[in-house]
Each structure stands twice: as C-alpha cells, then as structure tokens.
Enzyme design. Structure first.
Site, PDB file in Angstrom:
ATOM      1  N   GLY A   1       0.773  -1.247   0.000  1.00 32.89           N
ATOM      2  CA  GLY A   1       0.000   0.000   0.000  1.00 32.89           C
ATOM      3  C   GLY A   1       0.800   1.291   0.000  1.00 32.89           C
TER       4      GLY A   1
ATOM      5  N   ASP B   1       0.773   3.264   4.516  1.00 31.01           N
ATOM      6  CA  ASP B   1      -0.307   3.962   3.816  1.00 31.01           C
ATOM      7  C   ASP B   1      -1.375   4.464   4.782  1.00 31.01           C
ATOM      8  OD1 ASP B   1      -1.132   1.365   4.412  1.00 31.01           O
ATOM      9  OD2 ASP B   1      -1.908   0.905   2.428  1.00 31.01           O
TER      10      ASP B   1
ATOM     11  N   ASP C   1      -4.998   1.871  10.844  1.00 27.44           N
ATOM     12  CA  ASP C   1      -6.401   1.576  11.088  1.00 27.44           C
ATOM     13  C   ASP C   1      -6.530   1.085  12.540  1.00 27.44           C
ATOM     14  OD1 ASP C   1      -9.088   1.131  10.027  1.00 27.44           O
ATOM     15  OD2 ASP C   1      -8.622  -0.988   9.956  1.00 27.44           O
TER      16      ASP C   1
ATOM     17  N   THR D   1      -0.974  -3.802  12.977  1.00 26.53           N
ATOM     18  CA  THR D   1       0.166  -4.096  12.101  1.00 26.53           C
ATOM     19  C   THR D   1       1.414  -3.337  12.566  1.00 26.53           C
ATOM     20  OG1 THR D   1      -1.360  -4.339  10.246  1.00 26.53           O
ATOM     21  CG2 THR D   1       0.963  -4.106   9.692  1.00 26.53           C
ATOM     22  N   LEU D   2       1.250  -2.031  12.774  1.00 24.46           N
ATOM     23  CA  LEU D   2       2.427  -1.231  13.127  1.00 24.46           C
ATOM     24  C   LEU D   2       2.899  -1.501  14.551  1.00 24.46           C
ATOM     25  CD1 LEU D   2       1.969   2.187  11.361  1.00 24.46           C
ATOM     26  CD2 LEU D   2       3.644   0.401  10.907  1.00 24.46           C
TER      27      LEU D   2
ATOM     28  N   LYS E   1      -6.789   6.578  10.717  1.00 29.04           N
ATOM     29  CA  LYS E   1      -8.209   6.400  11.060  1.00 29.04           C
ATOM     30  C   LYS E   1      -8.307   6.156  12.559  1.00 29.04           C
ATOM     31  CE  LYS E   1     -10.218   3.645   7.338  1.00 29.04           C
ATOM     32  NZ  LYS E   1     -10.656   2.275   7.008  1.00 29.04           N
TER      33      LYS E   1
ATOM     34  N   ASP F   1      -5.607  -0.423  -1.819  1.00 34.71           N
ATOM     35  CA  ASP F   1      -6.420  -1.291  -2.664  1.00 34.71           C
ATOM     36  C   ASP F   1      -7.660  -1.807  -1.954  1.00 34.71           C
ATOM     37  OD1 ASP F   1      -5.015  -3.079  -0.838  1.00 34.71           O
ATOM     38  OD2 ASP F   1      -5.777  -4.695  -2.104  1.00 34.71           O
TER      39      ASP F   1
ATOM     40  N   ARG G   1      -5.265   0.510  -6.839  1.00 37.10           N
ATOM     41  CA  ARG G   1      -4.020   1.098  -6.339  1.00 37.10           C
ATOM     42  C   ARG G   1      -3.516   2.215  -7.249  1.00 37.10           C
ATOM     43  NH1 ARG G   1      -2.010  -2.204  -2.232  1.00 37.10           N
ATOM     44  NH2 ARG G   1      -2.278  -4.441  -2.500  1.00 37.10           N
TER      45      ARG G   1
END
Ligand code: IMP
Ligand code: MG
Length: 180
Positions: A45, A101, A104, A108-109, A132, A160, A166
């Site tokens: 992303g 990107d 949320d 993940t991070l 977000k 995406d 994308r």
C-alpha cells in the site's frame, strides 16, 4: 470516476500534503545528527506515497521494504502479522522511519515496531499518509501523519480493495455495495 467511488482527496491535495510532510521530516531529522536514515516501506500500500515522499527529502537515506499480511481473523485479537518479505539491511544503530499507507486498528504497526525495536535501531519513527483513529484497537500514535480520515474504506494512491484501485492518482471512498 467509477460509480462506486467518491472522491476524498484529490491528486493536487495529495501533492501539497506530501510536500508539507517532506518539509517536516527534513526539519525533524536535520536537528537529530542523522548520518543516514533507513526508510522502510510497508508493501504494498505505501509504494506510491513512499516514492513521492522520498523525492521531497534532502537527507542521506537508504530504502528498504517489508511485506506483511495479517493472520486472518486471529489478527483481530492477537495483532500477529506474518512477514512475507523482511528488510534486506541491518538496522542496528540506524535511524529508521517506517512508511505506511494507513493506520487503522494499529495492530500491524504495533507488531512491526516490536519486531524492529528488537533489532536495536538507534531510533524508530512512524510516518503514515492516512490515519483512522476511530478504529484504533491498540495505542499507536504516528510521528508524522498526512490526513485524518473517517471510518470509511479508502482506495487509490497505493491503497487497494481486493488488489484493485491502487493506480488511482487520488484517494476515494469505496461506496457501500463493494465494501469488504
Ligand atoms: P491495521 O493493522 O488495522 O492498522 O491495518 C493496517 C492495514 O490495513 C493497512 O496497511 C492497509 O493495508 C489496510 N487498510 C486499513 N484500512 C484500509 C482502507 O480504508 N483502505 C485500504 N486498506 C486499508
Ligand atoms: Mg498496508
């Protein structure tokens, strides 16, 4: 524009924001005695954002990439991510900037930061184009952030839906009927 897309942020607004973020990052690291910055893009992303952002930077830097995928449903509770491609460089004692990107849930991070901190970088900071915050499940505050966005599914400029959209040069909200 496709019927199912509603424009959120135009290509011109993106350009201005990326320039502004580049200035902030240059300014920030200029005061940090950074001999070299390792920029790690999270695939896929972030690839367009990263390509535009690095061309605004005036620091000595290296680029690297990680590709990750979440462990299906279990990621919602555990936040585990699977590393599909790891970085190629050794980041021990290096200044590192992760480029994403969109943040949320933050899972993940959060997980990636933990993995990367275990490799003893000198610093590790997070830069995201979109944020977000209403969806956050774990505490995670990006150091550099482009736009706060509403709780909608966003595509374009690298982001995406099921592998599509994308390539759009702007950001759009994917309307209800096609939402995941
Ligand atoms: P998190 O772990 O929940 O913060 O998820 C982050 C990842 O989910 C991002 O890197 C994106 O790949 C994906 N994602 C989250 N929200 C969106 C969206 O609105 N559009 C496209 N991808 C998204
Ligand atoms: Mg991603």
């Amino acid at each position: 524009m496709d019927d199912s897309l509603a424009l959120l942020i135009s290509d011109n607004e993106l350009k201005q924001k990326v320039e502004e973020m580049g200035r902030k990052i240059n300014h920030f690291y200029a005061g940090q005695d950074v001999d070299e910055l390792v920029i790690i893009g999270i695939l896929r992303g972030s690839f367009i954002f990263m390509a535009d952002l690095v061309r605004q930077l005036s620091l000595p830097l290296e680029l690297d990439f990680m590709d990750v995928s979440s462990y299906g449903k279990s990621s919602v509770t555990t936040g585990m991510v699977r590393i599909l491609k790891d970085i190629s460089e050794d980041i021990t004692n290096k200044h590192v900037l992760l480029v994403e990107d969109i943040v949320d849930s933050g899972l993940t991070l959060k997980y990636l930061s933990k993995i990367l901190w275990s490799r003893s970088p000198r610093s590790l900071r997070i830069c995201t184009l979109l944020n977000k915050p209403s969806r956050r499940q774990v505490e995670l505050e990006p150091d550099f952030c482009g736009f706060l966005v509403p709780d909608e599914f966003i595509v374009g400029y690298g982001l995406d839906f099921a592998g599509k959209y994308r390539e759009l040069p702007y950001l759009a909200i994917l309307k209800q009927k096609e939402q995941p």
